[in-house]
Design an enzyme around this catalytic site. Structure first.
Site, short mmCIF file in Angstrom:
data_model
loop_
_atom_site.label_atom_id
_atom_site.label_comp_id
_atom_site.label_asym_id
_atom_site.label_seq_id
_atom_site.Cartn_x
_atom_site.Cartn_y
_atom_site.Cartn_z
N ASP A 127 2.52 10.58 -16.56
CA ASP A 127 1.79 10.20 -15.66
C ASP A 127 1.04 11.71 -15.00
OD1 ASP A 127 0.74 10.02 -12.90
OD2 ASP A 127 2.60 9.09 -12.12
N HIS A 152 6.78 8.48 -8.27
CA HIS A 152 5.89 7.91 -7.33
C HIS A 152 6.28 6.50 -7.61
CE1 HIS A 152 2.26 6.41 -5.38
NE2 HIS A 152 2.24 7.57 -5.03
N CYS A 212 5.26 7.90 -0.84
CA CYS A 212 5.61 6.94 -1.87
C CYS A 212 6.60 7.12 -2.88
CB CYS A 212 4.08 6.58 -2.58
SG CYS A 212 2.85 5.83 -1.74
N GLN A 236 -1.01 14.33 -10.65
CA GLN A 236 -0.98 15.57 -10.08
C GLN A 236 -1.31 16.64 -11.14
OE1 GLN A 236 -0.70 15.91 -6.78
NE2 GLN A 236 -0.32 13.71 -6.55
N LYS A 264 -8.15 12.19 -7.69
CA LYS A 264 -7.31 13.59 -7.45
C LYS A 264 -7.93 14.76 -8.13
CE LYS A 264 -2.89 11.07 -6.69
NZ LYS A 264 -3.11 10.89 -5.28
#
Lengths: 405, 140
Positions: free
Chosen positions: A199, A122, A363, A202, A225
């Site tokens: 990261d 991202h 993104c 998700q 999220k």
């Protein structure tokens, strides 16, 4: 007990509405998830009963707010199995978490060193490292991906070398859904002594992560999220890393002593939490975590995997339907194109039929460039989506495609 | 030869026929499909309208006192919208294009219907067309 999606849906009031006269089918969960009543009620209760600034007053409300906020820090610590509560930092979001690390590393990085990221990131896990490399003269390297959207690790040993200061990558790709081989990459990074950051934007809502099992230096989560409020993220960091890393922002709360000449910084986690924190967000996130755990993250993941399988099979029967990102290991994301149509047009006509999907580059411009496409439409599933909704989505998509061709 | 006002009146009448936005979109899409497009060789980046989410190419030519417009877009709804604008503005006197009030966009509900990003794209198309017209009329 079997997974009761209809009971879960009752907890999400926003889902029960009509959009353009059709029942809402919300399939933009990779962008943000909807909030359960437990989160909404917790925030309302906080402002109704307990609101005060934290870590400051001796009065009862301040104590209640502080306790509530710190209880969430403890909950997050347990959720990702960190060694100690002080390793959990609250940030404004994942972008802020990554910038905190990348900015701090500016004081530590040498020009001959390099930072390694991947072709699947991202923008929030690209740009902070580009800025760091521009400031320090260090090189930025990318682990490439293949046509299925899987990382090509054949060059991993070449790319991650003894001059690598940081290897930063996502657990799950937001644009394609690819689940990356975290441990393989981490092992290589550790072998050369590089710092590591994963990261978890998700993965937070879909997978259980054990940061000690991974032995990762930094890990990030996004509240919104994970069915929690927006404007809040988590940065996990190993104590020794957080102690080495200079603070990103100065201000109240992050200092030990201040004179007009010099200040000394507070211990972690407060060193990285300048200013009044997003108290309401943190407490709401606590409720979201509790909710996720009450349903069970494994049960959620299994439900979403079944939705992904069903959607992949049923949508593939549409003439000209093409999935971008066909990795062997995928989370519940379908990025797609339909021959002879533009994703923006699909997005508009799906919305007219009550179906919310994301359109565009997500993104992730470099990923779109590699596939030589301007963007995709993306459907992403969450704990409250149903098989019936996928049928509605498919019917709406077929109608849109008929109109557009 | 119809005037800009007459062209708009025809469009308003066409759209009155549809109650649902899916049908209005269908009509916009059909207009997009029917529009003659710019030759591929002419579709260079200089013709791209800035501020549109999708790619919209817009070309103008002076023909006497009038302006000819040609366009294309990579997304069909954007193409349909630019086709409507061309339907109204093509072959009209440059001075009138520059001064025109496009009330049909409100009348058919398009302006209210579009998301802010898309409404900006629409405004960019109109601005670009008027800009060409203004340049041509002051060149007289």
């Amino acid at each position: 007990m079997s997974y009761d999606v209809h009971a879960i849906r009752k907890e999400f009031p926003i889902l029960h509405q009509q959009i353009h006269g059709r029942p809402l089918v919300y399939l933009d969960n990779a962008a943000t998830a909807q909030k359960p009543l437990a989160v909404i009620k917790t925030i309302t209760d906080f402002y109704t009963k307990d609101n005060a600034n934290v870590h400051r007053g001796v009065h009862t409300l301040s104590q209640r707010s502080t306790d509530a906020m710190e209880a969430v820090r403890t909950a997050v610590c347990a959720h990702i199995n960190a060694r100690e509560v002080a390793e959990i930092i609250f940030t404004r979001g994942i972008t802020d978490s990554i910038n905190t690390v990348a900015f701090g590393m500016g004081a530590l990085l040498q020009p001959h060193q390099n930072v390694v990221i991947t072709a699947l990131e991202h923008h929030s896990n690209i740009v902070p490292w580009q800025m760091l490399c521009e400031r320090t003269g260090a090189a930025l390297r990318y682990i490439p991906m293949n046509d299925k959207g899987e990382l090509d690790l054949s060059t991993l040993e070449l790319l991650v070398d003894e001059n690598t200061a940081m290897v930063a990558f996502n657990h799950i790709s937001n644009a394609l859904g690819t689940i990356n081989p975290v441990k393989t990459i981490l092992n290589r990074a550790k072998a050369v002594g590089a710092w590591t950051l994963v990261d978890g934007a998700q993965s937070g809502p879909h997978a259980l992560v054990d940061v000690q099992d991974w032995d990762v230096d930094f890990f990030t989560l996004s509240s919104h999220k994970m069915y929690g409020p927006t404007g809040l993220g988590v940065l996990y960091g190993k104590r020794e890393r957080l102690e080495t890393l200079p603070p990103y922002q100065g201000g109240g709360e992050m200092i030990a002593t201040v004179t007009m000449e010099k200040s000394t910084y507070a211990d972690i986690p407060h060193k990285f939490e300048a200013g009044t924190p997003h108290i309401e967000g943190i407490i709401g996130f606590g409720a979201a975590l509790e909710y996720i755990n009450s349903v069970g993250i494994e049960a959620i993941a299994a439900h979403e995997a079944a939705l992904l399988d069903y959607a992949t099979t049923t949508l593939s029967t549409i003439d000209g339907f093409r999935i971008i990102g066909t990795a062997e290991k995928k989370a519940s994301v379908i990025s797609f194109l339909v021959e002879g149509t533009h994703p923006y047009d699909l997005g508009v006509l799906l919305d007219q039929q009550g179906v919310a999907v994301r359109t565009g580059q997500h993104c992730t411009q470099p990923i779109m460039d590699q596939f030589c496409i301007a963007g995709t439409a993306r459907a992403s599933f969450a704990m409250y989506n149903t098989f019936e909704e996928i049928d509605l989505f498919k019917a709406a998509l077929e109608r849109a495609v008929t109109m557009l061709r | 030869m119809s005037t800009i006002a007459e062209k708009q009146a025809v469009l308003i009448e066409e759209f009155e026929f549809f109650d649902e936005w899916m049908d209005k979109y269908n009509h916009i899409i059909e207009m997009g499909k029917a529009m003659p497009v710019i030759d591929a060789v002419d579709k260079n980046d200089d013709l791209l309208v800035q501020g549109c989410q999708s790619k919209v190419w817009l070309k103008a030519e002076k023909k006497g006192d009038c302006v000819r417009f040609f366009a294309d877009a990579d997304a069909i709804i954007a193409k349909g919208i630019v086709a409507m604008l061309i339907d109204v503005f093509d072959n009209q006197p440059a001075t009138e294009v520059a001064a025109a009030d496009l009330s049909f966009l409100e009348e058919i509900g398009l302006k209210d219907h579009l998301s802010p990003t898309r409404a900006n794209g629409l405004m960019s198309m109109i601005k670009q067309m008027k800009f060409y017209a203004l340049a041509f009329s002051s060149a007289n």
